[in-house]
Design a protein around this motif. Sequence first.
Motif, PDB file in Angstrom:
ATOM      1  N   LEU A   4      -1.472  -2.015  -3.617  1.00 21.68           N
ATOM      2  CA  LEU A   4      -0.580  -1.053  -4.265  1.00 21.68           C
ATOM      3  C   LEU A   4      -0.510  -1.336  -5.758  1.00 21.68           C
ATOM      4  O   LEU A   4      -0.395  -2.486  -6.174  1.00 21.68           O
ATOM      5  CB  LEU A   4       0.816  -1.162  -3.641  1.00 21.68           C
ATOM      6  N   ALA A   5      -0.575  -0.287  -6.558  1.00 20.87           N
ATOM      7  CA  ALA A   5      -0.422  -0.410  -8.008  1.00 20.87           C
ATOM      8  C   ALA A   5       0.765   0.448  -8.452  1.00 20.87           C
ATOM      9  O   ALA A   5       0.837   1.630  -8.132  1.00 20.87           O
ATOM     10  CB  ALA A   5      -1.692   0.030  -8.732  1.00 20.87           C
ATOM     11  N   LEU A   6       1.677  -0.183  -9.165  1.00 29.69           N
ATOM     12  CA  LEU A   6       2.835   0.492  -9.746  1.00 29.69           C
ATOM     13  C   LEU A   6       2.503   0.784 -11.204  1.00 29.69           C
ATOM     14  O   LEU A   6       2.203  -0.137 -11.968  1.00 29.69           O
ATOM     15  CB  LEU A   6       4.071  -0.417  -9.650  1.00 29.69           C
ATOM     16  N   THR A  29       7.445  -6.357  -0.954  1.00 27.03           N
ATOM     17  CA  THR A  29       6.594  -5.304  -0.418  1.00 27.03           C
ATOM     18  C   THR A  29       5.718  -5.947   0.650  1.00 27.03           C
ATOM     19  O   THR A  29       5.032  -6.927   0.384  1.00 27.03           O
ATOM     20  CB  THR A  29       5.745  -4.687  -1.539  1.00 27.03           C
ATOM     21  N   VAL A  30       5.742  -5.385   1.852  1.00 27.40           N
ATOM     22  CA  VAL A  30       5.056  -6.029   2.972  1.00 27.40           C
ATOM     23  C   VAL A  30       4.184  -5.036   3.751  1.00 27.40           C
ATOM     24  O   VAL A  30       4.398  -3.827   3.704  1.00 27.40           O
ATOM     25  CB  VAL A  30       6.068  -6.685   3.953  1.00 27.40           C
ATOM     26  N   MET A  37       2.464  -8.015   0.828  1.00 22.63           N
ATOM     27  CA  MET A  37       1.429  -7.113   0.332  1.00 22.63           C
ATOM     28  C   MET A  37       1.153  -7.422  -1.135  1.00 22.63           C
ATOM     29  O   MET A  37       2.090  -7.539  -1.934  1.00 22.63           O
ATOM     30  CB  MET A  37       1.879  -5.653   0.467  1.00 22.63           C
ATOM     31  N   ASP A  38      -0.121  -7.565  -1.482  1.00 22.95           N
ATOM     32  CA  ASP A  38      -0.488  -7.752  -2.881  1.00 22.95           C
ATOM     33  C   ASP A  38      -0.281  -6.444  -3.624  1.00 22.95           C
ATOM     34  O   ASP A  38      -0.673  -5.375  -3.141  1.00 22.95           O
ATOM     35  CB  ASP A  38      -1.951  -8.168  -3.006  1.00 22.95           C
ATOM     36  N   TRP A  39       0.347  -6.553  -4.790  1.00 26.03           N
ATOM     37  CA  TRP A  39       0.547  -5.371  -5.616  1.00 26.03           C
ATOM     38  C   TRP A  39       0.463  -5.776  -7.071  1.00 26.03           C
ATOM     39  O   TRP A  39       0.509  -6.952  -7.414  1.00 26.03           O
ATOM     40  CB  TRP A  39       1.861  -4.668  -5.297  1.00 26.03           C
ATOM     41  N   TYR A  66       2.891 -10.134 -11.596  1.00 30.15           N
ATOM     42  CA  TYR A  66       2.567  -9.257 -10.472  1.00 30.15           C
ATOM     43  C   TYR A  66       1.150  -8.685 -10.571  1.00 30.15           C
ATOM     44  O   TYR A  66       0.885  -7.568 -10.121  1.00 30.15           O
ATOM     45  CB  TYR A  66       3.626  -8.168 -10.320  1.00 30.15           C
ATOM     46  N   GLY A  67       0.245  -9.445 -11.141  1.00 23.49           N
ATOM     47  CA  GLY A  67      -1.174  -9.112 -11.091  1.00 23.49           C
ATOM     48  C   GLY A  67      -1.621  -7.950 -11.943  1.00 23.49           C
ATOM     49  O   GLY A  67      -2.684  -7.387 -11.709  1.00 23.49           O
TER      50      GLY A  67
END
Length: 120
Positions: A4-6, A29-30, A37-39, A66-67
């Motif tokens: 997921l990308a915000l 976030t799971v 979950m990676d986001w 957060y990546g």
Amino acid sequence: MTRLALLIVNYNSWSLCAGAIRSFAAPPTVHADGTPMDWQVLVVDNAAPMRDAEAEKDVEALCAQYGGKLIRHDENSGYSKGMNLAYASATGDWILVSNPDVRYLAETVNPLLRAMERDP
């Protein structure tokens, strides 16, 4: 792999932007099985003339945590161009377009993710 990308476009809203990211991250976030979950979060600053050094550093640190990253655009070319710049750097399978003044409540994002997972 980032799931997921915000994406957020900033313009004179550094503190609001940091708050939006924090509210998104507060409930983890799971995946459906409960595993994390990676986001990532990508923020594009549209050459905001009003600077807030402390909040700007905060946003940059949150993006890194957060990546994602803070993308400093050299002009204010509008919301859609800023969002397209964020999208070009996104690695998520799913994209969440957001704004700096959005606050996520607990159990807002995870139910949306479950709906996405159920509907290929």
